[in-house]
Motif scaffolding. Sequence first.
Motif, short mmCIF file in Angstrom:
data_model
loop_
_atom_site.label_atom_id
_atom_site.label_comp_id
_atom_site.label_asym_id
_atom_site.label_seq_id
_atom_site.Cartn_x
_atom_site.Cartn_y
_atom_site.Cartn_z
N ALA A 1 92.27 35.49 44.57
CA ALA A 1 93.63 34.92 44.58
C ALA A 1 93.82 33.98 43.39
O ALA A 1 94.86 34.01 42.72
N LEU A 2 92.82 33.14 43.10
CA LEU A 2 92.91 32.22 41.96
C LEU A 2 92.96 33.00 40.65
O LEU A 2 93.72 32.66 39.74
N TYR A 3 92.15 34.05 40.56
CA TYR A 3 92.13 34.91 39.38
C TYR A 3 93.51 35.52 39.15
O TYR A 3 94.07 35.46 38.06
N LYS A 4 94.05 36.10 40.23
CA LYS A 4 95.36 36.76 40.14
C LYS A 4 96.46 35.76 39.80
O LYS A 4 97.34 36.04 38.99
N GLU A 5 96.39 34.58 40.42
CA GLU A 5 97.39 33.53 40.16
C GLU A 5 97.37 33.13 38.68
O GLU A 5 98.42 32.99 38.05
N GLN A 6 96.17 32.98 38.12
CA GLN A 6 96.06 32.60 36.71
C GLN A 6 96.58 33.71 35.81
O GLN A 6 97.34 33.46 34.88
N LYS A 7 96.17 34.93 36.06
CA LYS A 7 96.61 36.05 35.22
C LYS A 7 98.11 36.26 35.29
O LYS A 7 98.76 36.51 34.28
N SER A 8 98.69 36.13 36.49
CA SER A 8 100.14 36.36 36.61
C SER A 8 100.94 35.20 36.03
O SER A 8 102.10 35.38 35.67
N SER A 9 100.34 34.03 35.90
CA SER A 9 101.07 32.88 35.34
C SER A 9 101.34 33.06 33.85
O SER A 9 102.21 32.41 33.30
N THR A 10 100.59 33.94 33.21
CA THR A 10 100.80 34.18 31.78
C THR A 10 101.46 35.52 31.50
O THR A 10 101.60 35.90 30.35
N THR A 11 101.87 36.22 32.56
CA THR A 11 102.52 37.52 32.41
C THR A 11 104.03 37.34 32.42
O THR A 11 104.58 36.70 33.31
N ILE A 12 104.68 37.89 31.43
CA ILE A 12 106.14 37.80 31.34
C ILE A 12 106.74 39.02 32.04
O ILE A 12 106.40 40.16 31.71
N VAL A 13 107.60 38.75 33.00
CA VAL A 13 108.26 39.83 33.74
C VAL A 13 109.73 39.83 33.35
O VAL A 13 110.43 38.84 33.57
N LYS A 14 110.16 40.95 32.77
CA LYS A 14 111.57 41.05 32.38
C LYS A 14 112.38 41.50 33.58
O LYS A 14 111.95 42.36 34.34
N GLY A 15 113.56 40.93 33.72
CA GLY A 15 114.45 41.33 34.80
C GLY A 15 115.04 42.69 34.52
O GLY A 15 114.96 43.21 33.41
N VAL A 16 115.64 43.29 35.50
CA VAL A 16 116.26 44.60 35.36
C VAL A 16 117.50 44.44 34.48
O VAL A 16 118.31 43.53 34.68
N LYS A 17 117.65 45.32 33.51
CA LYS A 17 118.80 45.29 32.61
C LYS A 17 120.03 45.77 33.36
O LYS A 17 120.00 46.79 34.04
N ILE A 18 121.10 45.01 33.25
CA ILE A 18 122.36 45.40 33.89
C ILE A 18 123.30 45.90 32.79
O ILE A 18 123.57 45.19 31.83
N TYR A 19 123.76 47.11 32.95
CA TYR A 19 124.67 47.71 31.98
C TYR A 19 126.11 47.48 32.43
O TYR A 19 126.37 47.27 33.62
N PRO A 20 127.06 47.53 31.49
CA PRO A 20 128.46 47.22 31.81
C PRO A 20 129.05 48.04 32.96
O PRO A 20 129.84 47.53 33.75
N ASN A 21 128.68 49.32 33.08
CA ASN A 21 129.26 50.17 34.13
C ASN A 21 128.47 50.16 35.45
O ASN A 21 128.84 50.86 36.39
N ASP A 22 127.40 49.35 35.51
CA ASP A 22 126.63 49.23 36.75
C ASP A 22 127.40 48.39 37.76
O ASP A 22 128.24 47.56 37.38
N PRO A 23 127.13 48.59 39.06
CA PRO A 23 127.77 47.72 40.07
C PRO A 23 127.32 46.27 39.83
O PRO A 23 126.17 46.02 39.47
N CYS A 24 128.21 45.34 40.04
CA CYS A 24 127.89 43.93 39.80
C CYS A 24 126.84 43.46 40.83
O CYS A 24 126.98 43.73 42.03
N PRO A 25 125.82 42.75 40.36
CA PRO A 25 124.77 42.27 41.27
C PRO A 25 125.25 41.21 42.26
O PRO A 25 124.57 40.92 43.24
N CYS A 26 126.45 40.65 42.06
CA CYS A 26 126.95 39.63 42.98
C CYS A 26 127.40 40.25 44.31
O CYS A 26 127.61 39.54 45.29
N GLY A 27 127.58 41.59 44.32
CA GLY A 27 127.93 42.27 45.56
C GLY A 27 129.42 42.47 45.77
O GLY A 27 129.86 42.86 46.84
N SER A 28 130.23 42.23 44.75
CA SER A 28 131.68 42.34 44.89
C SER A 28 132.15 43.79 45.02
O SER A 28 133.25 44.05 45.49
#
Length: 167
Positions: A129-156
């Motif tokens: 768990a400590l190993y995984k916590e350390q490794k994930s603390s330096t990993t950059i996770v990009k969010g999902v790209k939202i395109y203009p014609n995609d449904p709005c993530p706010c739920g409208s």
Amino acid sequence: MALLEQWRSIAYNESADRNQLQKFWTAYFQEEKEIYAQLLKNPDEVVSGTVKELADKYGISVMSMTGFLDGINDSLKEKNPIETIEEDTPVQLGFDKALLYKNMVAAEADWLYGLEEWNGIFDEETRKALYKEQKSSTTIVKGVKIYPNDPCPCGSGKKYKKCCGKK
């Protein structure tokens, strides 16, 4: 010249012979491993003394002890004045066990975080768990790209470009 400056000028000397530098680091890593093995046998004991006294206690040179103090300083509960230490400066080695383990993982020092003595401190699950916590603390996770014609993530129910993408 302060001990830390001397240590760094030797350890990180770019004009030094590569073979000599390799031998230097190999010898240092072995000394470091032996000190950690001793410290981890009794992890709650706060070892203290002057830089010279600790070097004598562990049977290493003052320069090697300086390098060791530089390496462990970020894992200590109470930091040592590493930038200004001299042979007679009092230092202590009271470390945070979890932080030390994670810092060893961050340094990719498998000869240290793989020491047998860790088995008596953390069970295998905790170490993983400590190993995984350390490794994930330096990993950059990009969010999902939202395109203009995609449904709005706010739920409208509207397209993103007609809702939150408009702002």
